[in-house]
Design a protein around this motif. Structure first.
Motif, PDB file in Angstrom:
ATOM      1  N   ASP A 343      41.479  30.407  38.863  1.00  0.00           N
ATOM      2  CA  ASP A 343      42.038  30.655  37.531  1.00  0.00           C
ATOM      3  C   ASP A 343      41.158  31.575  36.691  1.00  0.00           C
ATOM      4  O   ASP A 343      41.651  32.454  35.978  1.00  0.00           O
ATOM      5  N   GLU A 344      39.827  31.390  36.789  1.00  0.00           N
ATOM      6  CA  GLU A 344      38.944  32.226  35.973  1.00  0.00           C
ATOM      7  C   GLU A 344      38.967  33.683  36.423  1.00  0.00           C
ATOM      8  O   GLU A 344      38.835  34.609  35.610  1.00  0.00           O
ATOM      9  N   LEU A 345      39.163  33.906  37.736  1.00  0.00           N
ATOM     10  CA  LEU A 345      39.231  35.273  38.240  1.00  0.00           C
ATOM     11  C   LEU A 345      40.545  35.926  37.808  1.00  0.00           C
ATOM     12  O   LEU A 345      40.575  37.120  37.486  1.00  0.00           O
ATOM     13  N   ALA A 352      48.054  36.310  34.024  1.00  0.00           N
ATOM     14  CA  ALA A 352      48.180  34.892  33.688  1.00  0.00           C
ATOM     15  C   ALA A 352      48.438  34.023  34.910  1.00  0.00           C
ATOM     16  O   ALA A 352      48.129  32.830  34.898  1.00  0.00           O
ATOM     17  N   ARG A 353      49.012  34.610  35.960  1.00  0.00           N
ATOM     18  CA  ARG A 353      49.404  33.820  37.130  1.00  0.00           C
ATOM     19  C   ARG A 353      48.514  34.156  38.322  1.00  0.00           C
ATOM     20  O   ARG A 353      48.302  35.337  38.619  1.00  0.00           O
ATOM     21  N   PRO A 354      48.034  33.138  39.056  1.00  0.00           N
ATOM     22  CA  PRO A 354      47.021  33.390  40.087  1.00  0.00           C
ATOM     23  C   PRO A 354      47.544  33.755  41.474  1.00  0.00           C
ATOM     24  O   PRO A 354      46.772  34.238  42.303  1.00  0.00           O
ATOM     25  N   ALA A 355      48.826  33.510  41.782  1.00  0.00           N
ATOM     26  CA  ALA A 355      49.327  33.853  43.117  1.00  0.00           C
ATOM     27  C   ALA A 355      49.333  35.367  43.309  1.00  0.00           C
ATOM     28  O   ALA A 355      49.711  36.117  42.416  1.00  0.00           O
ATOM     29  N   VAL A 356      48.909  35.809  44.483  1.00  0.00           N
ATOM     30  CA  VAL A 356      48.865  37.239  44.827  1.00  0.00           C
ATOM     31  C   VAL A 356      49.936  37.505  45.876  1.00  0.00           C
ATOM     32  O   VAL A 356      50.037  36.774  46.870  1.00  0.00           O
ATOM     33  N   THR A 357      50.729  38.553  45.667  1.00  0.00           N
ATOM     34  CA  THR A 357      51.839  38.844  46.579  1.00  0.00           C
ATOM     35  C   THR A 357      51.647  40.175  47.297  1.00  0.00           C
ATOM     36  O   THR A 357      50.910  41.056  46.841  1.00  0.00           O
ATOM     37  N   LEU A 358      52.330  40.278  48.415  1.00  0.00           N
ATOM     38  CA  LEU A 358      52.318  41.480  49.257  1.00  0.00           C
ATOM     39  C   LEU A 358      53.758  41.878  49.511  1.00  0.00           C
ATOM     40  O   LEU A 358      54.598  41.026  49.771  1.00  0.00           O
ATOM     41  N   ASP A 443      34.495  54.132  38.064  1.00  0.00           N
ATOM     42  CA  ASP A 443      35.088  53.765  36.763  1.00  0.00           C
ATOM     43  C   ASP A 443      35.461  52.275  36.734  1.00  0.00           C
ATOM     44  O   ASP A 443      36.438  51.877  36.140  1.00  0.00           O
ATOM     45  N   THR A 444      34.633  51.444  37.401  1.00  0.00           N
ATOM     46  CA  THR A 444      34.965  50.036  37.486  1.00  0.00           C
ATOM     47  C   THR A 444      33.818  49.160  36.970  1.00  0.00           C
ATOM     48  O   THR A 444      32.678  49.602  36.850  1.00  0.00           O
ATOM     49  N   ASP A 445      34.168  47.905  36.698  1.00  0.00           N
ATOM     50  CA  ASP A 445      33.182  46.876  36.380  1.00  0.00           C
ATOM     51  C   ASP A 445      33.298  45.789  37.424  1.00  0.00           C
ATOM     52  O   ASP A 445      34.414  45.395  37.807  1.00  0.00           O
ATOM     53  N   ARG A 446      32.156  45.285  37.876  1.00  0.00           N
ATOM     54  CA  ARG A 446      32.200  44.214  38.861  1.00  0.00           C
ATOM     55  C   ARG A 446      32.520  42.892  38.155  1.00  0.00           C
ATOM     56  O   ARG A 446      31.869  42.548  37.176  1.00  0.00           O
ATOM     57  N   VAL A 447      33.503  42.192  38.682  1.00  0.00           N
ATOM     58  CA  VAL A 447      33.890  40.913  38.066  1.00  0.00           C
ATOM     59  C   VAL A 447      33.534  39.725  38.950  1.00  0.00           C
ATOM     60  O   VAL A 447      33.607  38.581  38.539  1.00  0.00           O
ATOM     61  N   LYS A 448      33.117  40.004  40.197  1.00  0.00           N
ATOM     62  CA  LYS A 448      32.684  38.930  41.105  1.00  0.00           C
ATOM     63  C   LYS A 448      31.842  39.529  42.227  1.00  0.00           C
ATOM     64  O   LYS A 448      32.183  40.558  42.777  1.00  0.00           O
TER      65      LYS A 448
END
Length: 448
Positions: A343-345, A352-358, A443-448
């Motif tokens: 959830d935090e990622l 807002a929603r954590p499911a990732v789709t392909l 042009d990115t920030d590391r978030v994890k």
């Protein structure tokens, strides 16, 4: 008495799979497809278009939900109890007469775009159209669902001649076509292929496939020649007068019938599954996703996507513009859940929603990236253990991780539904510290 061979038994099962006879219980897949539809009162048949029919129940001109509910309930009973049309007609007369809908009446366009029109749902031809269109599309969706589950034993579909007295010439030309269950041809040509179409397909074994193809071709009237080559698809442009939407419809298929109801149902179920994964705790979701991405359904999804990608690449190599390619060989954009974010990622990624789709477009758009299933099933592992960066200008997510000694970059972006979807994945020979990756992450920030 001689015992039937295994091949004969499988052939009989396949022949029975797509049929519902009077008094026979409906296969559960057929009933599930129909009951998953939501009531959608509309003024014109053009208001619910193509694949929308996979999740929306409508009857043209029936603009009152309580009346539409009577149609839905009666067709439901017809499926369950194996009614014929006459029984259905008697039931509808009982249900609609008290509501004032059995007979002609004036119906206004709720959107105010078209004039008030006379509607008479009791007319036999109109009522038959409603009955058979719903019954046949439900059967088709159920048959497609069973074909996906049984394709290891019955890997091919055979286009079967219609039982209609008057057969459409184009449909007759498709008779005898034998193709794998997941061939893109069935995305648009899985019957029924029009109003009143009684064509069907039969699921067959590999041995039957070889037997049919070994038979000599014949031009004799009424004979069938078998082929494993997909018929050439020629399309015509159809403009929906209600919505302005333009669609390329294969010649021989009635507008609105150019989609496979089973695949349309899969798209709806994909969205439902994503909602369920959103609500599932991360540890439990990981187990569910592992089972999903190790399933025959997932491998089938990847195969179809890569086949469509190869077809699109061939069309572009012929010089066709991308707009034309999109009309001839469109992506289905069916979402398949492949991961769940903590959830935090999800919050850090701006969704807002954590499911990732392909989707099939992500899998198949670049033939050079047609990776095997074990790579695509690693999306959850990449998100769990990879380095994750977020691009400042558009919120795209880049996930870096080695898989089996190869450096991979997974790219995700916000998609409808306020969640992340996979856009692409690629392998780099330079490794994760190479110049290309460094430029990508500038042009990115590391978030994890």
């Amino acid at each position: 008495m001689m015992r039937p061979t295994r091949r004969q038994v499988l052939g009989l099962i396949a022949a029975l799979a797509g049929t519902i006879k009077r008094g026979m219980a409906a296969p559960p897949e057929v009933l599930s497809f129909f009951r998953d539809k939501s009531l959608t009162p509309k003024f014109s048949w053009l208001d619910v278009w193509g694949e929308e029919h996979a999740h929306a129940f409508t009857v043209a001109g029936v603009t009152e939900a309580k009346v539409l509910a009577q149609f839905q309930a009666s067709i439901d009973k017809a499926i369950v109890e194996g009614w014929g049309f006459e029984h259905f007609r008697e039931e509808m007369q009982k249900r609609l007469s008290p509501l004032g809908w059995w007979g002609p009446r004036q119906v206004e366009d709720p959107e105010g775009r078209w004039r008030t029109k006379a509607v008479d749902v009791s007319m036999p031809r109109r009522l038959q159209t409603t009955f058979w269109a719903n019954m046949r599309s439900a059967r088709a969706a159920g048959q497609w669902d069973r074909a996906q589950r049984t394709k290891r034993a019955l890997p091919y579909l055979l286009y079967v001649r219609s039982v209609s007295e008057r057969k459409r010439p184009e449909h007759v030309r498709w008779v005898g076509t034998i193709l794998p269950v997941d061939h893109p041809f069935w995305s648009s040509h899985f019957p029924p292929n029009g109003w009143g179409c009684k064509c069907s397909v039969r699921q067959i074994t590999a041995a039957e496939h070889d037997d049919y193809l070994s038979r000599p071709a014949s031009d004799a009237p009424g004979s069938i020649s078998y082929t494993d080559e997909p018929p050439p698809t020629v399309t015509r442009t159809f403009v929906n007068r209600r919505t302005g939407e333009r669609a390329e419809v294969p010649v021989g298929i009635d507008p609105g019938w150019q989609t496979n109801p089973g695949i349309g149902r899969g798209r709806t179920l994909g969205r439902i599954l994503a909602d369920q994964v959103d609500a599932t705790p991360l540890d439990l979701a990981r187990g569910r996703i592992e089972r999903l991405t190790d399933s025959e359904g997932f491998r089938s999804f990847l195969w179809r996507a890569q086949e469509q990608g190869a077809r699109r690449a061939a069309l572009m190599a012929e010089g066709k513009a991308i707009a034309e390619v999109d009309q001839i060989a469109p992506w289905s954009h069916t979402p398949f859940v492949v991961a769940r974010l903590p959830d935090e990622l999800a919050g850090a990624a701006g969704v807002a929603r954590p499911a990732v789709t392909l989707t099939d477009a992500a899998v198949g758009h670049a033939p050079a990236h047609h990776y095997p299933d074990w790579v695509w099933s690693s999306v959850q592992a990449m998100l769990d253990a990879g380095a994750i960066h977020r691009r400042r200008r558009d919120g795209r997510i880049f996930v870096l991780k080695e898989i089996a000694g190869r450096a991979f970059v997974l790219v995700l972006a916000p998609v409808p539904g306020d969640r992340l979807g996979v856009i692409t994945m690629f392998s780099t020979r330079e490794g994760l510290d190479g110049a290309y990756v460094r430029r990508t992450l500038a042009d990115t920030d590391r978030v994890k």
